[in-house]
Design a protein around this motif. Sequence first.
Motif, PDB file in Angstrom:
ATOM      1  N   ARG A  86       3.561   0.195   6.996  1.00 34.65           N
ATOM      2  CA  ARG A  86       3.909   1.032   5.849  1.00 34.65           C
ATOM      3  C   ARG A  86       4.541   2.348   6.321  1.00 34.65           C
ATOM      4  O   ARG A  86       5.542   2.804   5.773  1.00 34.65           O
ATOM      5  CB  ARG A  86       2.645   1.306   5.015  1.00 34.65           C
ATOM      6  N   ASP A 173       6.494  -1.070  -2.055  1.00 35.00           N
ATOM      7  CA  ASP A 173       5.213  -1.787  -2.061  1.00 35.00           C
ATOM      8  C   ASP A 173       5.418  -3.295  -1.944  1.00 35.00           C
ATOM      9  O   ASP A 173       4.673  -3.975  -1.236  1.00 35.00           O
ATOM     10  CB  ASP A 173       4.425  -1.486  -3.343  1.00 35.00           C
ATOM     11  N   ARG A 177       4.088  -5.510   1.144  1.00 33.92           N
ATOM     12  CA  ARG A 177       3.169  -6.620   0.885  1.00 33.92           C
ATOM     13  C   ARG A 177       3.683  -7.906   1.545  1.00 33.92           C
ATOM     14  O   ARG A 177       2.921  -8.641   2.175  1.00 33.92           O
ATOM     15  CB  ARG A 177       2.988  -6.801  -0.623  1.00 33.92           C
TER      16      ARG A 177
END
Length: 188
Positions: A86, A173, A177
Amino acid sequence: MTRAETRIKVFGAAIELIAEQGYAATTVDAIAERAGVAKGTVFYNFGTKEALFTALLEHSIERLADALGQAAVGDTGLAALDATVRGQLEFFEQYGAFARVLLAEMWRTAWQEAVAKLRSQVLGVYTDVLRRAVAEGAVRHDLDVETAATAIFGMVLTVAIERRALHPGRPLDETHRTLVELLHGRVR
Protein backbone atom coordinates in the motif's frame (compact mmCIF):
# COMPACT_ATOMS: atom_id res chain seq x y z
CA MET A 1 15.52 30.45 -2.07
CA THR A 2 17.92 28.14 -0.21
CA ARG A 3 20.24 25.74 -1.98
CA ALA A 4 18.13 22.80 -0.77
CA GLU A 5 14.98 24.40 -2.18
CA THR A 6 16.73 25.06 -5.49
CA ARG A 7 17.88 21.43 -5.69
CA ILE A 8 14.33 20.19 -5.03
CA LYS A 9 12.96 22.51 -7.73
CA VAL A 10 15.58 21.25 -10.21
CA PHE A 11 14.87 17.63 -9.22
CA GLY A 12 11.16 18.16 -9.90
CA ALA A 13 11.81 19.63 -13.33
CA ALA A 14 14.35 16.95 -14.23
CA ILE A 15 12.16 14.02 -13.17
CA GLU A 16 9.19 15.37 -15.15
CA LEU A 17 11.24 15.93 -18.30
CA ILE A 18 13.06 12.59 -18.09
CA ALA A 19 9.73 10.81 -17.55
CA GLU A 20 8.26 12.63 -20.57
CA GLN A 21 11.11 12.29 -23.07
CA GLY A 22 13.82 10.06 -21.62
CA TYR A 23 17.20 10.79 -20.13
CA ALA A 24 19.10 11.08 -23.42
CA ALA A 25 16.69 13.63 -24.90
CA THR A 26 16.52 15.77 -21.76
CA THR A 27 18.90 18.73 -21.77
CA VAL A 28 20.20 20.86 -18.92
CA ASP A 29 18.73 23.87 -20.76
CA ALA A 30 15.26 22.30 -20.66
CA ILE A 31 15.63 21.36 -17.00
CA ALA A 32 16.71 24.88 -16.07
CA GLU A 33 13.87 26.42 -18.06
CA ARG A 34 11.24 24.15 -16.48
CA ALA A 35 12.67 24.77 -13.00
CA GLY A 36 12.72 28.52 -13.58
CA VAL A 37 16.42 28.83 -12.82
CA ALA A 38 19.48 29.76 -14.82
CA LYS A 39 21.40 26.99 -16.57
CA GLY A 40 24.43 27.98 -14.48
CA THR A 41 22.44 27.27 -11.33
CA VAL A 42 21.99 23.66 -12.43
CA PHE A 43 25.72 23.31 -13.13
CA TYR A 44 26.63 25.07 -9.87
CA ASN A 45 24.48 22.67 -7.86
CA PHE A 46 25.29 19.45 -9.71
CA GLY A 47 28.25 19.92 -12.06
CA THR A 48 26.96 17.75 -14.90
CA LYS A 49 23.73 16.27 -16.19
CA GLU A 50 24.96 12.84 -15.10
CA ALA A 51 25.69 14.10 -11.58
CA LEU A 52 22.23 15.70 -11.46
CA PHE A 53 20.59 12.41 -12.43
CA THR A 54 22.66 10.47 -9.91
CA ALA A 55 21.70 12.93 -7.15
CA LEU A 56 18.07 12.76 -8.29
CA LEU A 57 18.06 8.95 -8.10
CA GLU A 58 19.69 8.95 -4.67
CA HIS A 59 17.25 11.55 -3.33
CA SER A 60 14.21 9.75 -4.75
CA ILE A 61 15.33 6.31 -3.59
CA GLU A 62 15.86 7.65 -0.06
CA ARG A 63 12.34 9.13 -0.06
CA LEU A 64 10.89 5.85 -1.34
CA ALA A 65 12.82 3.83 1.25
CA ASP A 66 11.59 6.14 4.00
CA ALA A 67 7.99 5.85 2.80
CA LEU A 68 8.14 2.05 2.64
CA GLY A 69 9.90 1.82 5.99
CA GLN A 70 7.17 3.90 7.61
CA ALA A 71 4.46 1.84 5.90
CA ALA A 72 5.90 -1.56 6.87
CA VAL A 73 3.96 -1.96 10.09
CA GLY A 74 1.41 -4.51 11.17
CA ASP A 75 0.57 -7.07 13.80
CA THR A 76 1.91 -9.83 11.55
CA GLY A 77 4.46 -10.14 8.79
CA LEU A 78 1.69 -10.49 6.21
CA ALA A 79 -0.04 -7.37 7.55
CA ALA A 80 3.28 -5.51 7.27
CA LEU A 81 3.69 -6.84 3.71
CA ASP A 82 0.22 -5.62 2.79
CA ALA A 83 0.97 -2.22 4.33
CA THR A 84 4.26 -2.00 2.44
CA VAL A 85 2.52 -2.72 -0.87
CA ARG A 86 0.00 0.00 0.00
CA GLY A 87 2.83 2.39 0.88
CA GLN A 88 4.52 1.77 -2.46
CA LEU A 89 1.27 2.32 -4.37
CA GLU A 90 0.66 5.57 -2.49
CA PHE A 91 4.22 6.76 -3.06
CA PHE A 92 3.97 6.19 -6.81
CA GLU A 93 0.51 7.74 -6.84
CA GLN A 94 2.17 10.91 -5.59
CA TYR A 95 5.44 10.55 -7.54
CA GLY A 96 4.34 8.94 -10.79
CA ALA A 97 7.10 10.54 -12.85
CA PHE A 98 9.71 8.89 -10.62
CA ALA A 99 8.01 5.52 -11.13
CA ARG A 100 8.32 5.90 -14.91
CA VAL A 101 11.96 7.01 -14.68
CA LEU A 102 12.76 4.15 -12.34
CA LEU A 103 11.31 1.61 -14.72
CA ALA A 104 12.81 3.08 -17.90
CA GLU A 105 16.12 4.67 -17.03
CA MET A 106 17.91 3.54 -13.92
CA TRP A 107 18.84 0.01 -14.96
CA ARG A 108 21.63 1.23 -17.24
CA THR A 109 25.18 0.35 -16.28
CA ALA A 110 25.99 3.96 -15.41
CA TRP A 111 23.58 3.94 -12.49
CA GLN A 112 24.67 0.71 -10.78
CA GLU A 113 25.36 2.53 -7.51
CA ALA A 114 21.75 3.73 -7.46
CA VAL A 115 20.55 0.20 -8.24
CA ALA A 116 22.61 -1.09 -5.30
CA LYS A 117 21.04 1.55 -3.06
CA LEU A 118 17.58 0.57 -4.29
CA ARG A 119 18.34 -3.08 -3.54
CA SER A 120 19.61 -2.45 -0.02
CA GLN A 121 17.24 0.28 1.13
CA VAL A 122 13.97 -0.25 -0.73
CA LEU A 123 13.97 -3.96 -1.43
CA GLY A 124 15.39 -4.45 2.05
CA VAL A 125 12.05 -3.33 3.48
CA TYR A 126 10.25 -6.06 1.54
CA THR A 127 12.92 -8.60 2.46
CA ASP A 128 12.53 -7.80 6.15
CA VAL A 129 8.74 -8.14 6.18
CA LEU A 130 8.95 -11.38 4.19
CA ARG A 131 11.52 -12.79 6.63
CA ARG A 132 9.19 -11.86 9.47
CA ALA A 133 6.30 -13.65 7.75
CA VAL A 134 8.50 -16.73 7.21
CA ALA A 135 9.53 -16.71 10.89
CA GLU A 136 5.87 -16.51 11.90
CA GLY A 137 5.05 -19.48 9.67
CA ALA A 138 2.67 -17.42 7.51
CA VAL A 139 4.89 -17.82 4.46
CA ARG A 140 6.50 -21.01 3.26
CA HIS A 141 9.87 -21.59 4.90
CA ASP A 142 11.72 -22.21 1.62
CA LEU A 143 10.74 -18.89 0.04
CA ASP A 144 13.69 -17.07 -1.57
CA VAL A 145 12.87 -13.77 0.14
CA GLU A 146 15.37 -11.68 -1.84
CA THR A 147 13.92 -12.76 -5.19
CA ALA A 148 10.39 -12.45 -3.85
CA ALA A 149 11.15 -8.90 -2.62
CA THR A 150 12.38 -7.91 -6.08
CA ALA A 151 9.37 -9.52 -7.75
CA ILE A 152 6.89 -7.82 -5.44
CA PHE A 153 8.53 -4.42 -5.86
CA GLY A 154 8.57 -4.81 -9.65
CA MET A 155 4.98 -5.98 -9.75
CA VAL A 156 3.75 -3.05 -7.66
CA LEU A 157 5.85 -0.58 -9.69
CA THR A 158 4.44 -1.86 -12.98
CA VAL A 159 0.86 -1.92 -11.72
CA ALA A 160 1.20 1.61 -10.30
CA ILE A 161 2.40 2.94 -13.67
CA GLU A 162 -0.28 1.05 -15.58
CA ARG A 163 -3.00 2.28 -13.21
CA ARG A 164 -1.97 5.93 -13.60
CA ALA A 165 -1.65 5.68 -17.38
CA LEU A 166 -4.60 3.48 -18.33
CA HIS A 167 -6.99 3.37 -15.35
CA PRO A 168 -6.62 6.65 -13.43
CA GLY A 169 -10.18 6.37 -12.12
CA ARG A 170 -9.62 2.92 -10.60
CA PRO A 171 -9.65 3.25 -6.81
CA LEU A 172 -6.31 2.65 -5.13
CA ASP A 173 -8.07 0.36 -2.64
CA GLU A 174 -9.20 -1.91 -5.48
CA THR A 175 -5.69 -2.12 -6.93
CA HIS A 176 -4.21 -2.79 -3.49
CA ARG A 177 -6.77 -5.51 -2.73
CA THR A 178 -6.02 -7.31 -6.01
CA LEU A 179 -2.26 -7.20 -5.45
CA VAL A 180 -2.58 -8.46 -1.88
CA GLU A 181 -4.82 -11.34 -2.94
CA LEU A 182 -2.27 -12.34 -5.59
CA LEU A 183 0.59 -12.15 -3.10
CA HIS A 184 -1.12 -14.12 -0.39
CA GLY A 185 -1.92 -16.87 -2.85
CA ARG A 186 1.69 -17.17 -4.01
CA VAL A 187 3.82 -16.71 -0.90
CA ARG A 188 1.90 -19.20 1.22
